[in-house]
Design a protein around this motif. Structure first.
Motif, PDB file in Angstrom:
ATOM      1  N   ILE A 460       0.856  -1.188   0.000  1.00 35.99           N
ATOM      2  CA  ILE A 460       0.000   0.000   0.000  1.00 35.99           C
ATOM      3  C   ILE A 460       0.894   1.240   0.000  1.00 35.99           C
ATOM      4  N   THR A 461       0.704   2.113  -0.980  1.00 37.82           N
ATOM      5  CA  THR A 461       1.502   3.326  -1.090  1.00 37.82           C
ATOM      6  C   THR A 461       0.943   4.415  -0.165  1.00 37.82           C
ATOM      7  N   PRO A 462       1.719   5.453   0.137  1.00 31.16           N
ATOM      8  CA  PRO A 462       1.196   6.543   0.991  1.00 31.16           C
ATOM      9  C   PRO A 462      -0.035   7.224   0.409  1.00 31.16           C
ATOM     10  N   GLU A 463      -0.198   7.219  -0.926  1.00 35.75           N
ATOM     11  CA  GLU A 463      -1.372   7.840  -1.536  1.00 35.75           C
ATOM     12  C   GLU A 463      -2.611   6.965  -1.468  1.00 35.75           C
ATOM     13  N   GLY A 464      -2.477   5.717  -0.999  1.00 31.85           N
ATOM     14  CA  GLY A 464      -3.621   4.827  -0.925  1.00 31.85           C
ATOM     15  C   GLY A 464      -3.719   3.856  -2.080  1.00 31.85           C
ATOM     16  N   ASN A 465      -2.855   3.976  -3.078  1.00 33.92           N
ATOM     17  CA  ASN A 465      -2.837   2.999  -4.168  1.00 33.92           C
ATOM     18  C   ASN A 465      -2.136   1.716  -3.710  1.00 33.92           C
ATOM     19  N   ILE A 466      -2.187   0.690  -4.543  1.00 36.65           N
ATOM     20  CA  ILE A 466      -1.646  -0.613  -4.161  1.00 36.65           C
ATOM     21  C   ILE A 466      -0.733  -1.127  -5.272  1.00 36.65           C
ATOM     22  N   ILE A 467       0.503  -1.488  -4.906  1.00 33.33           N
ATOM     23  CA  ILE A 467       1.451  -2.120  -5.828  1.00 33.33           C
ATOM     24  C   ILE A 467       1.358  -3.624  -5.606  1.00 33.33           C
ATOM     25  N   LEU A 468       1.194  -4.369  -6.694  1.00 29.81           N
ATOM     26  CA  LEU A 468       1.014  -5.805  -6.610  1.00 29.81           C
ATOM     27  C   LEU A 468       2.118  -6.520  -7.376  1.00 29.81           C
ATOM     28  N   ASP A 469       2.789  -7.466  -6.699  1.00 29.84           N
ATOM     29  CA  ASP A 469       3.666  -8.434  -7.365  1.00 29.84           C
ATOM     30  C   ASP A 469       2.831  -9.698  -7.560  1.00 29.84           C
ATOM     31  N   VAL A 470       2.442  -9.974  -8.818  1.00 33.23           N
ATOM     32  CA  VAL A 470       1.446 -11.001  -9.102  1.00 33.23           C
ATOM     33  C   VAL A 470       2.091 -12.141  -9.874  1.00 33.23           C
ATOM     34  N   ASP A 471       1.729 -13.372  -9.498  1.00 34.33           N
ATOM     35  CA  ASP A 471       2.133 -14.584 -10.214  1.00 34.33           C
ATOM     36  C   ASP A 471       0.898 -15.480 -10.304  1.00 34.33           C
ATOM     37  N   ILE A 472       0.352 -15.644 -11.510  1.00 27.62           N
ATOM     38  CA  ILE A 472      -0.892 -16.388 -11.708  1.00 27.62           C
ATOM     39  C   ILE A 472      -0.632 -17.539 -12.669  1.00 27.62           C
TER      40      ILE A 472
END
Length: 563
Positions: A460-472
């Motif tokens: 979760i970034t300070p601005e409220g956005n979300i960084i995702l490291d995804v493996d599907i």
């Protein structure tokens, strides 16, 4: 521009205890005017109207931000919003499409600065002196600012300067730099001395403080952890864990004589050190021992399959039975299967003929190109027989055709909840056995997975956005071979930045396969129109599409917004 109504007004708590007023505008052309009026902040939305449901006062004191209330009303042809903050604050505003955001945050104070705010903010003054003593000039500035000034005995010399309408804190900074002087502020008292003297005094104070710490009595204090593990906090305090500094090790909070014990059963810390260090440890624990925000990650894997097939074929057959029935035999027609009856060839597929009161059924097609079907379906057939009035000459025509159209869609939706910056894994599938050779030459049974797997690490970034490291992974069973079962795999691994509650397409594969086959009798199959009776046509088309959607939601932030 015609008046347009505001759609919604909401208040949220932002990063760093800031207050955010979010306004949904009617369109992105709405004009906004912001100004400070006394202790309040006034925001005017030009040429807009306010629905009755939004004409209210929002009391937001419980959110713990500088904002106390937000009052919105209709004033003429504009909507006026009156925001009432408390304490020292600063604001920023931005507009994105139809959304206007006003953020009010607490102003950070620098106790060493003469006046607060960016740059120089003191009251302006004018100075015009020729060869004036520095001590006298400092006294002039002290009288102007009502600050108490203590000047070292080593401050001497004269200066000539002419300043007009310059902030007094900037003027003082210019004088100090010109004479190589330094300043230290304590409350409303300024101590001014040469920089070397100030540095020597500070070094002496630090040495004295270090000597006192080496002799000060040690104390032991216990700290109860609520959310964090005591062993992890102990590593942060002693410098054995946590973020590494420039030298590759973390900073140590304790003094050289300090020690810490982590008790895992009750999740407590017992710290032994001097009182000043214990106070620093308490402040650090208050910032580290907090609930971690959680994120719900939902993925949708959509597999679409569109198939179309068309097949057309014919079978032609004929026979002359006059020789069988006592007449003059005609000319024979050679087919793939010859069966002699009464010295003639029957060329009718599945034709029943009478010879000496006996029924014979033979296969005598001379054009045998039927439809092979498509999509796993058998074709339909339509047959016509033409014969003479004496029923001793036959011509059979059979047309077989099939058109198949199929559509399918598979939707997989794995979802998982995890804490901020903690990897989560969820999978479902089947393990298929296959044989492998061992070093001794014998065979052993091993297993390979065909799974639906979602592995993700959110941040979760300070601005409220979300960084995702995804493996599907989306695997399925393939064809069966002599070596074992094949696995059809679909895999995507990436890193994306998504807004809270937003949806993003992180991958897509589109394949299209088209085939068209024609089998015909040479020469006859090339004839116009009639040539279709000597052809077999097969046409197939298959389209496959894979799309992967992912939606993250911050659970903690959503709960706070519903307060």
């Amino acid at each position: 521009m015609d008046s347009a109504a505001l759609k919604d007004i909401d208040f949220r708590r932002g990063v760093g205890n800031s207050g955010r007023v979010v306004v949904e505008l009617a369109n992105n052309q709405t004009g906004v005017d912001i100004r400070q009026q006394g202790k309040d902040l006034v925001v005017d939305f030009l040429k807009t109207t306010l629905p009755e449901g939004l004409r209210r006062k929002l009391d937001v004191t419980d959110f713990g931000t500088p904002v106390q209330s937000v009052v919105t009303s209709q004033v003429g042809d504009r909507v006026r919003m009156l925001v009432t903050p408390t304490g020292l604050w600063e604001h920023s505003a931005y507009q994105s499409d139809n959304q206007f955001v006003l953020e009010i945050r607490e102003q950070k104070l620098d106790p060493s600065k003469l006046t607060q705010g960016p740059g120089y903010n003191g009251e302006k003054l004018s100075l015009n002196f020729q060869n004036i003593e520095v001590r006298s000039l400092l006294q002039v500035i002290a009288d102007f600012t009502n600050f108490n000034v203590v000047t070292s005995d080593s401050v001497s010399g004269a200066v000539t300067l002419r300043l007009k309408d310059v902030p007094w804190d900037q003027a003082l900074d210019i004088i100090l730099q010109a004479k190589g002087l330094g300043m230290r502020k304590s409350g409303n008292v300024l101590w001014i001395a040469p920089k070397d003297e100030i540095a020597a005094r500070e070094k002496q104070e630090l040495e004295s403080k270090a000597s006192v710490e080496s002799l000060e009595t040690l104390r032991t204090q216990g700290f109860q952890m609520n959310y964090a593990k005591a062993s992890d906090i102990a590593g942060q305090i002693t410098g054995a864990g946590g973020a590494a500094g420039a030298g590759g090790a973390s900073a140590r909070i304790l003094s050289a004589r300090g020690s810490v014990i982590a008790e895992p059963r009750t999740n407590q810390l017992f710290v032994t050190d001097i009182p000043s260090k214990l106070e620093q440890v308490q402040q650090l624990i208050a910032k580290l021992d907090i609930p971690v925000r959680q994120v719900l990650i939902e993925a949708r894997i959509v597999e679409a399959d569109d198939r179309f097939g068309r097949s057309l074929g014919v079978r032609l057959g004929g026979s002359d039975l006059r020789g069988v029935r006592g007449g003059e035999a005609g000319y024979p027609v050679s087919g793939p299967n010859r069966v002699a009856i009464g010295g003639s060839y029957n060329a009718v597929s599945s034709t029943t003929v009478e010879s000496e009161n006996t029924m014979d059924t033979v296969n005598t097609s001379f054009v045998n190109l039927p439809s092979t079907g498509a999509g796993g379906f058998l074709p339909a057939a339509f047959a016509v027989s033409l014969f003479s009035s004496a029923a001793n000459r036959f011509l059979n025509l059979e047309i077989s055709a099939l058109e198949a159209d199929g559509r399918g869609k598979i939707v997989s939706s794995p979802r998982v909840v995890t804490a901020d910056q903690v990897k989560a894994l969820i999978e479902q599938g089947t393990e298929f056995p296959y044989q492998t050779a061992t070093s001794s030459g014998a065979t052993a049974v091993a297993f390979r997975k065909a799974n639906l797997k979602l592995e993700v690490t959110p941040q979760i970034t300070p601005e409220g956005n979300i960084i995702l490291d995804v493996d599907i992974n989306k695997d399925s069973r393939g064809e069966t071979t002599a070596a074992g079962i094949a696995i059809n795999t679909k895999h995507v691994q990436t890193q994306v930045l998504v807004e809270n509650g937003g949806t993003v397409v992180i991958g897509g594969i589109f394949t299209e396969e088209e085939t068209e086959d024609v089998a015909k009798v040479p020469l006859f199959g090339d004839l116009p129109i009639v040539g279709n009776l000597f052809k077999n046509k097969n046409k197939s088309s298959r389209k496959q599409e894979l799309l992967i959607f992912i939606t993250p939601r911050s659970i903690t932030e959503g709960a706070m917004a519903r307060r």
